[in-house]
Design an enzyme around this catalytic site. Structure first.
Site, PDB file in Angstrom:
ATOM      1  N   HIS A  69      -7.001  -6.374   8.290  1.00 41.64           N
ATOM      2  CA  HIS A  69      -7.051  -5.574   7.057  1.00 41.64           C
ATOM      3  C   HIS A  69      -5.698  -5.595   6.341  1.00 41.64           C
ATOM      4  O   HIS A  69      -5.619  -5.685   5.111  1.00 41.64           O
ATOM      5  CB  HIS A  69      -7.475  -4.139   7.431  1.00 41.64           C
ATOM      6  CG  HIS A  69      -7.391  -3.162   6.311  1.00 41.64           C
ATOM      7  ND1 HIS A  69      -6.366  -2.258   6.185  1.00 41.64           N
ATOM      8  CD2 HIS A  69      -8.193  -2.953   5.244  1.00 41.64           C
ATOM      9  CE1 HIS A  69      -6.547  -1.526   5.105  1.00 41.64           C
ATOM     10  NE2 HIS A  69      -7.649  -1.923   4.509  1.00 41.64           N
ATOM     11  N   GLU A  72      -5.289  -8.758   4.539  1.00 45.94           N
ATOM     12  CA  GLU A  72      -6.092  -8.740   3.305  1.00 45.94           C
ATOM     13  C   GLU A  72      -5.280  -8.123   2.157  1.00 45.94           C
ATOM     14  O   GLU A  72      -5.216  -8.668   1.056  1.00 45.94           O
ATOM     15  CB  GLU A  72      -7.380  -7.941   3.545  1.00 45.94           C
ATOM     16  CG  GLU A  72      -8.201  -7.669   2.296  1.00 45.94           C
ATOM     17  CD  GLU A  72      -8.818  -6.284   2.318  1.00 45.94           C
ATOM     18  OE1 GLU A  72      -9.418  -5.903   3.328  1.00 45.94           O
ATOM     19  OE2 GLU A  72      -8.661  -5.567   1.306  1.00 45.94           O
ATOM     20  N   HIS A  73      -4.641  -6.996   2.427  1.00 45.74           N
ATOM     21  CA  HIS A  73      -3.822  -6.352   1.390  1.00 45.74           C
ATOM     22  C   HIS A  73      -2.695  -7.277   0.932  1.00 45.74           C
ATOM     23  O   HIS A  73      -2.429  -7.425  -0.252  1.00 45.74           O
ATOM     24  CB  HIS A  73      -3.196  -5.069   1.950  1.00 45.74           C
ATOM     25  CG  HIS A  73      -4.060  -3.861   1.773  1.00 45.74           C
ATOM     26  ND1 HIS A  73      -3.654  -2.762   1.069  1.00 45.74           N
ATOM     27  CD2 HIS A  73      -5.302  -3.585   2.219  1.00 45.74           C
ATOM     28  CE1 HIS A  73      -4.604  -1.850   1.097  1.00 45.74           C
ATOM     29  NE2 HIS A  73      -5.615  -2.325   1.792  1.00 45.74           N
ATOM     30  N   GLU A 145      -4.580   5.174   3.108  1.00 45.18           N
ATOM     31  CA  GLU A 145      -5.980   4.776   3.262  1.00 45.18           C
ATOM     32  C   GLU A 145      -6.522   5.284   4.610  1.00 45.18           C
ATOM     33  O   GLU A 145      -7.627   5.811   4.688  1.00 45.18           O
ATOM     34  CB  GLU A 145      -6.093   3.245   3.178  1.00 45.18           C
ATOM     35  CG  GLU A 145      -7.530   2.752   3.132  1.00 45.18           C
ATOM     36  CD  GLU A 145      -7.632   1.233   2.964  1.00 45.18           C
ATOM     37  OE1 GLU A 145      -6.586   0.577   2.790  1.00 45.18           O
ATOM     38  OE2 GLU A 145      -8.754   0.724   3.013  1.00 45.18           O
TER      39      GLU A 145
END
Lengths: 427, 421
Positions: A69, A72-73, A145
């Site tokens: 993840h 991905e950012h 998040e």
């Protein structure tokens, strides 16, 4: 490029499957009458891939949770300082990305300027650029998040259910990791993961909607960089058949208790898993769908808010379970009633007529996947991840019968279930 | 193009056909004025009626019928569009051509929806008491359940406080106390009033054959007496009071901040498109000032976005902020708004927003629910803009237009949910 055209005569639809010389799988699904297109560039790399090695490496590496993840950012940042969203803003495409347990997907949808948007997509995903400073900076946003999800009762009740079920398969860990685990991520480990999983041999480009096939092929040929195919070995943790614990409960500011009930089953791979998924979807619909007596009982008793219990066949490489969720003043009573209903149905079995009726419903649902470029592209991505052809589900559905259903129903073991509860805070 | 036929006074049948769709979507939308006295009853009707009807008096049989109709999706619920409450009943189902055994699904579905709405089970002038009890409980739980989603809850609370719980400040499902008090006979009155007086928009978006659907509802409304018919309307909110500040404490790890902005002067509805573009520039896209600065550069919020409600003329900024950063985030959001007022953005920034809207608006035609939602909103705004006209207007917006409308706006309310200490 190797090329195959896959058709469904009944549906009168077709798509093209290509294998690029780099190993990239390309799935192209032109859709007549549509004005928009969706393109997904994805890697078979998600949060469960925490221990792995290239086949040429001697040893396995274990990386911090949440790294897929995090990667991905970070891929949205470019070496020249231009943000990827800025590039898409010039073409008008709506772009985004997500990471799940078994994949990381970058995508856009657009009306005009498809070719330009596709070039942006292919380029930014193939050009990682990380510095110590930018890697460090991302911890703030991702930390936010993670906290947002920690406040989210739906998310927490679901994840706790997974934690209750799985000992070793990493579906029991939050996709974004924890504030602690992401603090261990640095640029070296990001590059290591990138260079392993973002090899074209492990990736797919799925496109559906209004686009020119030849033009897309030309763009792929010019934009996809050469790479030597990498074979990835993922460490498969042995997973006991039994659940970890039968119940868990936490408190959050919610109005009434939320629950997830999980039944753990044996895992499958590839097309076999897809078939099992379809069968268990039918079983869940037969058990608690709107046409079931159990649904009516729940509704009449007022035990479950709105009478609604939603279900999901939660499956992937190494995990397969049935998850039922909803809100109830008494989740334990729901579990007890559901267990009773499963046992009752195991004894009586489902009749042919009701199975056929529910097959109709699932057929409608499957056709629904062909109703928009977005859903077709998603289905194409699924077909890559689990190695099947898009129309296989319809064929499987046609062949399933009441006997299959009743045999598989018997494999649900009510003693191998778990109940996750998020209850309201006291006071 | 949307094809509209008037069926009866205040009742319209709208259709948009496109062969590419595999499903047909029919919805019957009753539009009434949103007010705190009636909102709960209307909301309750939307859930109560979908449970059974004269053709399928047992909800189990209705559920089986829907499964048999290839999993037809029967939906109902409420929306709030400006000062209007929309009570919707609809079905999305596979087209005849895709059925496995040549069934006439289109006609069956239209008749089923008609039966659900117009042929409920009423005995001795009352709905089935058992249904009423259960659906009241369900609706109470639904309203209370909004508290679980703190983002939605914070926005609803901001609206409630700004409008003192009236009209646009009402929850679209009503409030718990009113729901509990609803009596069977009063609900029958609300049902009769809805059929007789609501503005009605029947929408068909689908493959081709809408004549079955048209005939079913035309015949139905021919037999319904209509009187005192409501015409949808919305009045823009104009700032006339001091800015309201509200804080609520709860056990949250991440605070929710909602900021509402309104104009202090009346303005022409022709400015709606300019305000829409200005809002997108502020916080409507990943290239917006709020996303790039407050989220990306300052890392203050995981989400920070703005949207314009053209019916009420309000701009809403929503963000998820670390508890200790609320004041910083608030100041940063106001600063970004000030930058727009002072013209600190380029023509290139405007162009990006225009391209964004052009793409988004044209995409509406690829989804049946997108088409339905777009036109229903337009119809309730009493100003149906074609998508081409709307795009054309947006393309002609200049920097000075944006600065001018931004300067009409100021903060009217901020609402925070945070943890104590």
């Amino acid at each position: 490029m190797e090329r195959a055209v896959i058709k469904d005569e009944k549906l009168n639809e077709k798509y093209i499957k290509l294998k690029h010389k780099t190993g990239l799988t390309v799935l192209l699904y032109p859709m007549e009458g549509y004005s928009t297109s969706t393109a997904i560039f994805a890697t078979k790399y998600g949060s469960i891939d925490r221990t792995f090695k290239k086949s040429t490496s001697p040893e396995f590496t274990t990386v911090p949770d949440g790294i897929a993840h995090y990667l991905e950012h970070k891929l949205f940042e470019n070496e020249d300082g231009v943000d990827t969203f800025e590039l898409f803003s010039k073409t008008g495409a709506s772009a985004n990305a997500y990471t799940s347990f078994d994949r990381t997907a970058y995508y856009f949808s657009c009306m005009d300027n498809f070719d330009e948007s596709l070039k942006i997509l292919l380029n930014f995903v193939q050009k990682p650029y990380f510095t110590d400073e930018t890697v460090q900076k991302e911890q703030g946003i991702i930390g936010q998040e993670i906290k947002m999800y920690e406040d989210d009762a739906d998310w927490r009740v679901f994840f706790n259910c997974l934690e209750n079920m799985y000992h070793n398969v990493a579906v029991n860990v939050n996709i974004a990791g924890t504030v602690e685990s992401i603090s261990k991520i640095d640029k070296e480990v990001l590059y290591k993961c990138y260079n392993t999983f973002y090899n074209m041999n492990n990736m797919v480009l799925a496109i559906a909607g209004s686009f020119d096939v030849d033009s897309v092929i030309n763009i792929i040929n010019s934009e996809i960089k050469d790479n030597s195919p990498v074979e990835i070995e993922r460490k498969v943790e042995s997973e006991p058949n039994n659940v970890v614990r039968s119940i868990s409960e936490i408190s959050l500011p919610v109005s009434m208790p939320q629950f997830c009930i999980g039944y753990k089953l044996n895992a499958f791979s590839g097309l076999e898993m897809v078939k099992e998924e379809m069968i268990y979807q039918l079983i869940c619909e037969l058990l608690i769908g709107e046409g079931s007596e159990f649904y009516k009982d729940l509704y009449d008793s007022g035990l479950v808010a709105g009478g609604n219990v939603s279900y999901e066949v939660f499956c992937g490489e190494g995990f397969f379970s049935l998850i039922f969720s909803g809100e109830s003043s008494s989740p334990k009573e729901v579990l007890s009633k559901l267990n009773y209903e499963i046992e009752r149905k195991i004894k009586t079995g489902f009749e042919k007529a009701e199975v056929e009726r529910v097959k109709n419903a699932l057929y409608g649902y499957c056709i629904g996947c062909f109703n928009s470029p977005n859903s077709v592209a998603k289905e194409a991505l699924n077909s890559f991840i689990f190695n099947y052809d898009i129309y296989d589900k319809l064929k499987i559905l046609e062949e399933v019968n009441a006997e299959d259903i009743n045999n598989k129903l018997k494999l649900i073991n009510i003693d191998n279930s778990t109940l996750s509860i998020v209850s309201p805070l006291k006071n | 193009m949307l094809n509209t036929k008037k069926i009866k006074s205040g009742v319209y049948f709208h259709s948009m056909v496109d062969k590419k769709f595999k499903f047909n979507r029919i919805s019957v939308n009753f539009v009434v004025k949103m007010n705190s006295k009636e909102v709960s009853s209307n909301a309750l009707l939307s859930f109560l009626l979908r449970k059974r009807c004269q053709q399928y008096p047992n909800m189990l049989d209705l559920g089986k019928k829907l499964q048999q109709l290839y999993g037809a999706n029967l939906f109902s619920g409420c929306k709030k569009i400006g000062d209007n409450q929309i009570i919707t009943f609809g079905i999305s189902s596979l087209d005849d051509e895709l059925s496995l055994n040549g069934e006439d699904l289109n006609r069956q579905v239209a008749k089923l929806l008609d039966c659900i709405i117009f042929e409920p089970i009423i005995e001795s002038g009352k709905f089935v008491e058992e249904d009423l009890t259960i659906e009241k409980q369900n609706l109470v739980e639904l309203v209370e359940g909004e508290y679980n989603d703190k983002k939605l809850y914070a926005l609803n609370q901001a609206l409630y406080h700004l409008f003192n719980g009236e009209g646009y400040g009402c929850n679209k499902y009503g409030d718990v106390e009113s729901i509990k008090k609803i009596q069977n006979s009063k609900l029958i009155d609300a049902y009769k009033k809805m059929l007789a007086s609501a503005e009605v928009h029947i929408m068909f978006v689908g493959r081709e054959k809408y004549s079955d659907c048209f005939d079913v509802f035309k015949n139905r409304f021919d037999s319904i007496y209509r009187d005192d018919i409501y015409v949808s309307e919305s009045k823009k909110y104009i700032k006339s009071t001091e800015t309201k500040h509200k804080v609520e404490y709860d056990q949250v790890l991440q605070s929710k901040l909602v900021m509402g902005f309104a104009s202090s002067k009346q303005y022409d509805f022709e400015l709606d498109e300019v305000i829409m573009v200005m809002t997108a520039l502020l916080g409507g896209t990943p290239m917006s000032k709020l996303f790039l600065n407050v989220r990306e550069k300052m890392s203050l919020c995981y989400y920070c976005s703005a949207r314009y409600d053209r019916f009420k003329g309000l701009i809403w900024v929503e963000s998820g902020v670390e508890n200790k950063n609320i004041e910083k985030a608030k100041a940063a959001i106001l600063e970004q708004f000030e930058e727009i007022k002072n013209g600190k953005f380029s023509d290139d920034d405007i162009n990006k927003v225009i391209i964004f809207f052009e793409d988004k608006l044209k995409s509406v035609f690829d989804s049946s629910s997108g088409i339905e939602n777009y036109y229903l909103s337009e119809l309730c705004g009493n100003r149906v803009r074609s998508i081409d006209d709307l795009i054309d207007k947006i393309k002609h917006i200049k920097k000075q237009d944006i600065i001018k409308v931004a300067n009409l706006y100021s903060l009217v309310i901020d609402y925070v949910i945070t943890s104590e200490g």
